[in-house]
Design an enzyme around this catalytic site. Structure first.
Site, PDB file in Angstrom:
ATOM      1  N   ASP A  28     -11.374   2.754   4.205  1.00  0.00           N
ATOM      2  CA  ASP A  28     -11.661   1.303   4.239  1.00  0.00           C
ATOM      3  C   ASP A  28     -13.276   1.190   4.193  1.00  0.00           C
ATOM      4  OD1 ASP A  28      -9.911  -0.612   3.782  1.00  0.00           O
ATOM      5  OD2 ASP A  28      -9.318  -0.867   5.939  1.00  0.00           O
ATOM      6  N   GLN A  42      -4.852  -1.771   9.798  1.00  0.00           N
ATOM      7  CA  GLN A  42      -4.461  -3.092   9.021  1.00  0.00           C
ATOM      8  C   GLN A  42      -5.346  -4.297   9.851  1.00  0.00           C
ATOM      9  OE1 GLN A  42      -3.131  -3.581   5.990  1.00  0.00           O
ATOM     10  NE2 GLN A  42      -3.856  -5.590   6.281  1.00  0.00           N
ATOM     11  N   LYS A  70       0.710  -1.037   0.053  1.00  0.00           N
ATOM     12  CA  LYS A  70      -0.058  -0.013  -0.064  1.00  0.00           C
ATOM     13  C   LYS A  70       0.832   1.241  -0.133  1.00  0.00           C
ATOM     14  CE  LYS A  70      -3.691  -2.444   2.290  1.00  0.00           C
ATOM     15  NZ  LYS A  70      -4.379  -2.682   3.651  1.00  0.00           N
TER      16      LYS A  70
END
Length: 362
Positions: free
Chosen positions: A189, A166, A122
Site C-alpha cells: 500500500d 483495509q 481486490k
C-alpha cells in the site's frame, strides 16, 4: 471558503466516439516501489504532445481514448487492463522459471459494505492475474492486538509478498500503530513512514509508492503526457493521495503547488496548472473557470450525488465538473473508469515487484 466548497451537478449523457492511440510507449519499468480511494482532447488550438490518434481498428487498444465535446478522455479501464495483462505474463514467467507465485494478504476489520466490496474486488483482481490471495475478516469489536497478530504472521510467511490492511479501521484502533506493524518489505500500500520518507528524499528510492498516486502518474506516462518542467497543481493533501502525488510529480521534475482547505485563492492557483490532480472528495468542485486551456486533468474523486433517474438513486461523479472540463482541457479522466481501475492495477504491480525483489528475480 464558500467558493472552494461549492459544487453543482453539471453532467450530461452526450454520446461518445472511440479512438485509439496509434503509438504506445511501454511502461518505463516498475519503480521499486483504499477504496476509500478508497480507488479531454485537444480543444481547438491545443494538442497533447507526441500524441497520435487514429480510428483504425487494427491498432491494439493499449490506451484507448474516447472523445466527448472537444476533450480527450483518458480511458483508465483500458489502460489498467493492459497493465494487468503485462502482470499476468510476468507472473506466469516467474512461476515457470523459479516456481514462485506472488501472494497478497488482505485484512478486513468490521462489516462496512463498501470495504467488503473493495476487498472482494481486490480478490477478483488477484485471481485474474494469478496472484495468490489470503483474506482475514475480523469482527468490528476485534482488539488491536488481534489485528497485529495476523500482521505478524503474514510478515513471517514467505508465501506472502504483500500485506494490505483495509481502511478505515474501527475507531477504537490506532491506525498508525497497525500500519506501522506491516513489514516495509511487504508494504504494497506504500503507507509505511519509511516508504513515504524515502519518497520525499532526493537520491532515495521507496520500496513501494501508494497505489492511487502511482496510478495517476502511470496514466500520464502511458499517454505520453510530458511532466518535466510543467506547472502541476495537486488539490488535496492527504497522506494517501495528495501528498504522495505531489512528491511523485516533483520526482518527474514538475513545478508543484498544493491546494487544500486553507488555500485562499484555489481557483487562481489551479488555473495556472498544466496538470491538475484532484483528490478532495467534493463533487464538481473544480469548475471550468479553474482550468487552463489545454490542461491535463486527473480526477481522483469518487463522489455519490443524488440521481432520480438512476436505479440506485445516485450516480458517481468526480471532483471536477466533467462537462465543463471537456470543453477546456486537453485530456481528462472520467469518473468512474479513470483512476479507480488503476489503483487496483498498481496494487497488483506492487505485489509483483515485491515478489521479484524477495526472490531476486529479474
Amino acid at each position: 471558503m464558500a467558493s472552494y466548497m461549492a459544487f453543482t451537478d453539471c453532467s450530461t449523457s452526450a454520446p461518445t466516439r472511440t479512438f485509439l492511440f496509434s503509438r504506445f510507449r511501454p511502461r518505463r519499468g516498475l519503480p521499486s516501489i483504499p477504496p476509500h480511494l478508497l480507488q479531454g482532447l485537444p480543444v481547438a488550438g491545443f494538442r497533447l504532445p507526441s500524441l497520435r490518434i487514429t480510428n483504425s481498428p487494427s491498432s491494439f487498444p493499449k490506451a484507448a481514448i474516447s472523445t466527448e465535446a472537444s476533450a480527450m478522455v483518458i480511458d483508465g479501464k483500458s489502460i489498467a487492463k493492459e497493465i494487468r495483462h503485462e502482470i499476468t505474463t510476468e507472473i506466469s514467467r516467474m512461476k515457470d522459471e523459479i516456481g514462485v507465485i506472488p501472494g497478497l494478504a488482505v485484512i478486513l476489520v468490521g462489516d462496512r459494505k463498501d470495504s467488503a466490496t473493495y476487498v472482494r474486488n481486490k480478490k477478483k483482481a488477484c485471481e485474474s492475474v494469478g496472484v495468490k490471495s489470503y483474506e482475514v475478516c475480523l469482527p468490528e469489536d476485534s482488539t488491536e492486538e488481534e489485528v497485529l497478530k495476523f500482521i505478524s504472521g503474514f510478515n513471517d510467511d514467505p508465501e506472502v509478498h504483500g500485506i494490505l490492511v483495509q481502511l478505515p479501521l474501527p475507531s477504537h484502533m490506532n491506525e498508525q500503530n497497525i500500519l506501522n506493524a506491516v513489514s516495509i518489505e511487504k508494504d504494497v500500500d506504500g503507507f509505511h513512514p519509511l516508504n513515504i520518507g524515502r519518497l520525499a528524499m532526493r537520491g532515495r528510492e521507496p520500496l513501494f509508492v501508494p497505489c492511487t498516486p502511482k496510478g495517476c502518474i502511470e496514466l500520464l506516462h502511458r499517454c505520453d503526457i510530458d511532466i518535466k518542467g510543467k506547472q502541476a497543481v495537486v488539490i488535496g493533501r492527504s497522506n494517501i493521495v495528495g501528498m504522495p502525488a505531489a512528491l511523485l510529480l516533483l520526482r518527474e521534475d514538475a513545478t508543484v503547488s498544493i491546494v487544500h482547505s486553507r488555500t485562499k485563492n484555489p481557483e487562481e492557483i489551479t488555473s495556472q496548472a498544466d496538470i491538475i490532480i484532484s483528490a478532495v472528495g467534493q463533487p464538481n468542485m473544480v469548475r471550468g473557470s479553474w482550468i487552463k486551456p489545454g490542461a491535463v486533468i486527473i480526477d481522483v474523486g469518487i463522489n455519490p450525488v443524488e440521481d432520480a433517474t438512476s436505479p440506485r438513486g445516485y450516480r458517481l461523479v468526480g471532483d471536477v465538473c466533467y462537462e465543463e472540463a471537456c470543453k477546456i482541457a486537453s485530456a481528462v479522466t472520467p469518473v468512474p473508469g479513470g483512476v479507480g481501475p488503476m489503483t487496483i492495477a498498481m496494487l497488483l504491480s506492487n505485489t509483483l515487484s515485491s515478489a521479484k525483489r524477495m526472490h531476486n528475480f529479474q
